[in-house]
Design an enzyme around this catalytic site. Structure first.
Site, PDB file in Angstrom:
ATOM      1  N   VAL A 128       0.807  -1.232   0.000  1.00 28.55           N
ATOM      2  CA  VAL A 128       0.000   0.000   0.000  1.00 28.55           C
ATOM      3  C   VAL A 128       0.833   1.271   0.000  1.00 28.55           C
ATOM      4  O   VAL A 128       0.294   2.358  -0.180  1.00 28.55           O
ATOM      5  CB  VAL A 128      -1.005   0.042   1.183  1.00 28.55           C
ATOM      6  CG1 VAL A 128      -2.021  -1.083   1.091  1.00 28.55           C
ATOM      7  CG2 VAL A 128      -0.288   0.031   2.529  1.00 28.55           C
ATOM      8  N   SER A 164      -7.248   3.376  15.579  1.00 24.86           N
ATOM      9  CA  SER A 164      -6.911   2.683  16.830  1.00 24.86           C
ATOM     10  C   SER A 164      -7.241   3.621  17.972  1.00 24.86           C
ATOM     11  O   SER A 164      -7.160   4.848  17.809  1.00 24.86           O
ATOM     12  CB  SER A 164      -5.418   2.353  16.873  1.00 24.86           C
ATOM     13  OG  SER A 164      -5.052   1.957  18.191  1.00 24.86           O
ATOM     14  N   TYR A 192       3.420   4.925  15.807  1.00 22.97           N
ATOM     15  CA  TYR A 192       2.111   4.288  15.652  1.00 22.97           C
ATOM     16  C   TYR A 192       0.989   5.242  16.066  1.00 22.97           C
ATOM     17  O   TYR A 192       0.006   5.414  15.342  1.00 22.97           O
ATOM     18  CB  TYR A 192       2.068   3.001  16.487  1.00 22.97           C
ATOM     19  CG  TYR A 192       0.807   2.193  16.308  1.00 22.97           C
ATOM     20  CD1 TYR A 192       0.582   1.484  15.130  1.00 22.97           C
ATOM     21  CD2 TYR A 192      -0.158   2.136  17.303  1.00 22.97           C
ATOM     22  CE1 TYR A 192      -0.582   0.738  14.959  1.00 22.97           C
ATOM     23  CE2 TYR A 192      -1.319   1.394  17.141  1.00 22.97           C
ATOM     24  CZ  TYR A 192      -1.522   0.688  15.972  1.00 22.97           C
ATOM     25  OH  TYR A 192      -2.668  -0.051  15.805  1.00 22.97           O
ATOM     26  N   ALA A 193       1.161   5.871  17.243  1.00 20.58           N
ATOM     27  CA  ALA A 193       0.131   6.794  17.728  1.00 20.58           C
ATOM     28  C   ALA A 193      -0.069   7.946  16.748  1.00 20.58           C
ATOM     29  O   ALA A 193      -1.202   8.330  16.430  1.00 20.58           O
ATOM     30  CB  ALA A 193       0.512   7.317  19.107  1.00 20.58           C
ATOM     31  N   SER A 235       0.546   7.949  13.566  1.00 20.65           N
ATOM     32  CA  SER A 235      -0.074   7.467  12.327  1.00 20.65           C
ATOM     33  C   SER A 235      -1.582   7.303  12.509  1.00 20.65           C
ATOM     34  O   SER A 235      -2.373   7.634  11.628  1.00 20.65           O
ATOM     35  CB  SER A 235       0.562   6.138  11.875  1.00 20.65           C
ATOM     36  OG  SER A 235       0.134   5.053  12.673  1.00 20.65           O
ATOM     37  N   LYS A 236      -1.986   6.814  13.683  1.00 16.26           N
ATOM     38  CA  LYS A 236      -3.415   6.552  13.899  1.00 16.26           C
ATOM     39  C   LYS A 236      -4.191   7.847  14.174  1.00 16.26           C
ATOM     40  O   LYS A 236      -5.348   7.975  13.785  1.00 16.26           O
ATOM     41  CB  LYS A 236      -3.601   5.538  15.033  1.00 16.26           C
ATOM     42  CG  LYS A 236      -3.071   4.149  14.683  1.00 16.26           C
ATOM     43  CD  LYS A 236      -3.756   3.588  13.426  1.00 16.26           C
ATOM     44  CE  LYS A 236      -3.326   2.167  13.133  1.00 16.26           C
ATOM     45  NZ  LYS A 236      -4.018   1.592  11.959  1.00 16.26           N
ATOM     46  N   ILE A 245      -6.862  -6.238  20.540  1.00 16.46           N
ATOM     47  CA  ILE A 245      -7.597  -7.373  19.973  1.00 16.46           C
ATOM     48  C   ILE A 245      -6.611  -8.527  19.806  1.00 16.46           C
ATOM     49  O   ILE A 245      -5.437  -8.300  19.497  1.00 16.46           O
ATOM     50  CB  ILE A 245      -8.184  -7.000  18.587  1.00 16.46           C
ATOM     51  CG1 ILE A 245      -8.988  -5.682  18.647  1.00 16.46           C
ATOM     52  CG2 ILE A 245      -9.051  -8.138  18.037  1.00 16.46           C
ATOM     53  CD1 ILE A 245     -10.216  -5.667  19.499  1.00 16.46           C
TER      54      ILE A 245
HETATM   55  N1  LIG Z   1      -4.887  -5.971  16.675  1.00 14.40           N
HETATM   56  C1  LIG Z   1      -5.157  -4.930  17.402  1.00 14.40           C
HETATM   57  O1  LIG Z   1      -5.247  -5.029  18.626  1.00 14.40           O
HETATM   58  C2  LIG Z   1      -5.392  -3.582  16.769  1.00 14.40           C
HETATM   59  C3  LIG Z   1      -5.843  -2.540  17.601  1.00 14.40           C
HETATM   60  C4  LIG Z   1      -6.060  -1.297  17.024  1.00 14.40           C
HETATM   61  C5  LIG Z   1      -5.844  -1.099  15.675  1.00 14.40           C
HETATM   62  N2  LIG Z   1      -5.398  -2.134  14.899  1.00 14.40           N
HETATM   63  C6  LIG Z   1      -5.163  -1.850  13.496  1.00 14.40           C
HETATM   64  O2  LIG Z   1      -5.910  -2.744  12.697  1.00 14.40           O
HETATM   65  C7  LIG Z   1      -5.195  -2.993  11.475  1.00 14.40           C
HETATM   66  C8  LIG Z   1      -5.015  -4.495  11.306  1.00 14.40           C
HETATM   67  O3  LIG Z   1      -4.252  -4.984  12.395  1.00 14.40           O
HETATM   68  P1  LIG Z   1      -4.117  -6.548  12.703  1.00 14.40           P
HETATM   69  O4  LIG Z   1      -4.038  -6.688  14.161  1.00 14.40           O
HETATM   70  O5  LIG Z   1      -5.133  -7.289  11.933  1.00 14.40           O
HETATM   71  O6  LIG Z   1      -2.644  -6.804  12.141  1.00 14.40           O
HETATM   72  P2  LIG Z   1      -2.078  -8.056  11.303  1.00 14.40           P
HETATM   73  O7  LIG Z   1      -0.598  -7.916  11.383  1.00 14.40           O
HETATM   74  O8  LIG Z   1      -2.705  -9.319  11.744  1.00 14.40           O
HETATM   75  O9  LIG Z   1      -2.585  -7.719   9.828  1.00 14.40           O
HETATM   76  C9  LIG Z   1      -2.084  -6.633   9.092  1.00 14.40           C
HETATM   77  C10 LIG Z   1      -1.912  -7.045   7.656  1.00 14.40           C
HETATM   78  O10 LIG Z   1      -1.389  -5.923   6.946  1.00 14.40           O
HETATM   79  C11 LIG Z   1      -0.470  -6.427   6.001  1.00 14.40           C
HETATM   80  N3  LIG Z   1       0.479  -5.392   5.583  1.00 14.40           N
HETATM   81  C12 LIG Z   1       1.523  -4.887   6.281  1.00 14.40           C
HETATM   82  N4  LIG Z   1       2.180  -3.992   5.539  1.00 14.40           N
HETATM   83  C13 LIG Z   1       1.558  -3.933   4.340  1.00 14.40           C
HETATM   84  C14 LIG Z   1       1.771  -3.184   3.145  1.00 14.40           C
HETATM   85  N5  LIG Z   1       2.799  -2.321   3.039  1.00 14.40           N
HETATM   86  N6  LIG Z   1       0.918  -3.352   2.119  1.00 14.40           N
HETATM   87  C15 LIG Z   1      -0.114  -4.230   2.213  1.00 14.40           C
HETATM   88  N7  LIG Z   1      -0.354  -4.981   3.301  1.00 14.40           N
HETATM   89  C16 LIG Z   1       0.474  -4.822   4.362  1.00 14.40           C
HETATM   90  C17 LIG Z   1       0.238  -7.574   6.717  1.00 14.40           C
HETATM   91  O11 LIG Z   1       0.878  -8.453   5.797  1.00 14.40           O
HETATM   92  C18 LIG Z   1      -0.917  -8.216   7.468  1.00 14.40           C
HETATM   93  O12 LIG Z   1      -1.514  -9.248   6.720  1.00 14.40           O
HETATM   94  C19 LIG Z   1      -3.875  -2.239  11.598  1.00 14.40           C
HETATM   95  O13 LIG Z   1      -3.994  -0.984  10.967  1.00 14.40           O
HETATM   96  C20 LIG Z   1      -3.727  -2.053  13.083  1.00 14.40           C
HETATM   97  O14 LIG Z   1      -2.931  -0.948  13.394  1.00 14.40           O
HETATM   98  C21 LIG Z   1      -5.173  -3.371  15.409  1.00 14.40           C
END
Ligand SMILES: NC(=O)c1ccc[n+]([C@@H]2O[C@H](COP(=O)([O-])OP(=O)(O)OC[C@H]3O[C@@H](n4cnc5c(N)ncnc54)[C@H](O)[C@@H]3O)[C@@H](O)[C@H]2O)c1
Length: 267
Positions: free
Chosen positions: A69, A147, A160-161, A163-164, A193
């Site tokens: 992305v 987030s 991270y903070a 970015s979100k 999560i």
């Molecule tokens: N898990 C949590 O607790 C949580 C909490 C708040 C926010 N989030 C946000 O939710 C989103 C998903 O998180 P998740 O926990 O499912 O993470 P995850 O690591 O399980 O999934 C993220 C996916 O993004 C893909 N990715 C990474 N860089 C990429 C790139 N340059 N281009 C395309 N794909 C790419 C990874 O390969 C992975 O499959 C993220 O933005 C994360 O910051 C997650």
């Protein structure tokens, strides 16, 4: 009998970035169950193949696209390919994201650029590319993964903070710009999560701190976030735009938790 192309043309189409894992994959599962065609885009080709095999849908209900992305040309190309493959794009979910632990004193610039590049600029590029197709049809739903860290920051997560926090403002800006085109844009802010991302980043100290600070006394499950995203991606949310939906078991509502014995969720 209807042929496959005609059958799929009548269905909604969702492009999900980061769709190979965690919240993106959980959202794919939920939307497939709702009858939506799902285009999974992710940087990890092997994970994508596994995700598609797990969903195991017949015909073209699920397609996979390798995508970074942060690459503007690739975002344009893949979005156009999804549009060509299905004929339309109704829903975009931006779930591609990474985290990085570092304070303002020690966070390397390279890590800062990577986190901002994927989480914020990646969301911007994907929203722009998908919205251009959605605007032609005067309808669409965009849901961005923000987030709770975008508003209430944690120790040692400076990039991270930031970015979100940027994603929250990006979603609102897109909501305003795209409202005249019938496109709604909202964000979802999960608390912690249980996903591969948190499994690799949260040691026991962090896990205990999270459980102690959360009124529901646990991590959320990916499908609990997917259900919230599905609402924002559905027709039911047609007058909701520029909203951030927090899915955190009460974590950000609680300033101080005390008298824990009165909470039956804690033994
Ligand atoms: N898990 C949590 O607790 C949580 C909490 C708040 C926010 N989030 C946000 O939710 C989103 C998903 O998180 P998740 O926990 O499912 O993470 P995850 O690591 O399980 O999934 C993220 C996916 O993004 C893909 N990715 C990474 N860089 C990429 C790139 N340059 N281009 C395309 N794909 C790419 C990874 O390969 C992975 O499959 C993220 O933005 C994360 O910051 C997650």
């Amino acid at each position: 009998m209807m042929n496959k192309a005609v059958e799929n043309a009548a269905k909604k189409v969702a492009l999900i970035t980061g769709g190979a894992s965690g919240l993106g994959f959980a959202t794919a599962k939920r939307l497939v169950r709702d009858g939506v065609c799902v285009a999974l885009a992710d940087i990890k080709a092997d994970q994508l193949a596994k995700a598609a095999a797990t969903l195991a849908m017949p015909g073209d209900r699920v397609r996979t696209y390798v995508l970074d992305v942060t690459d503007p040309a690739a975002v344009q190309r893949v979005t156009a390919q999804v549009h060509a493959d299905y004929g339309h794009i109704d829903i975009l979910v931006t779930s591609a994201g990474i985290s990085y632990q570092g304070t303002v004193l020690d966070n390397p610039l390279e890590a800062w650029n990577r986190v901002i590049g994927i989480n914020l600029t990646g969301s911007y590029l994907c929203a722009q590319a998908a919205a251009r197709f959605m605007a032609e049809r005067r309808k669409g739903r965009i849901v961005m993964l923000a987030s709770i860290t975008g508003q209430q920051v944690w120790s040692g997560r400076v990039a991270y903070a930031a970015s979100k926090g940027g994603v929250l403002a990006l979603a609102k800006s897109c909501a305003i710009d795209l409202a005249p085109y019938g496109i709604t844009v909202n964000s979802v802010s999960p608390g912690p999560i249980r996903t591969p991302q948190t499994a690799s980043l949260h040691n026991q100290v962090i896990q205990d701190a999270i459980r102690n600070a959360t009124p529901m006394a646990r991590y959320g499950e990916p499908d609990e976030v997917a259900d919230a995203i599905a609402f924002l991606a559905s027709d039911d949310s047609r007058f909701v735009t520029g909203h951030d939906l927090v899915v955190d078991g009460g974590l950000t509502s609680a300033a101080i938790l005390y008298d824990l014995k009165t909470n039956p969720l804690r033994n």
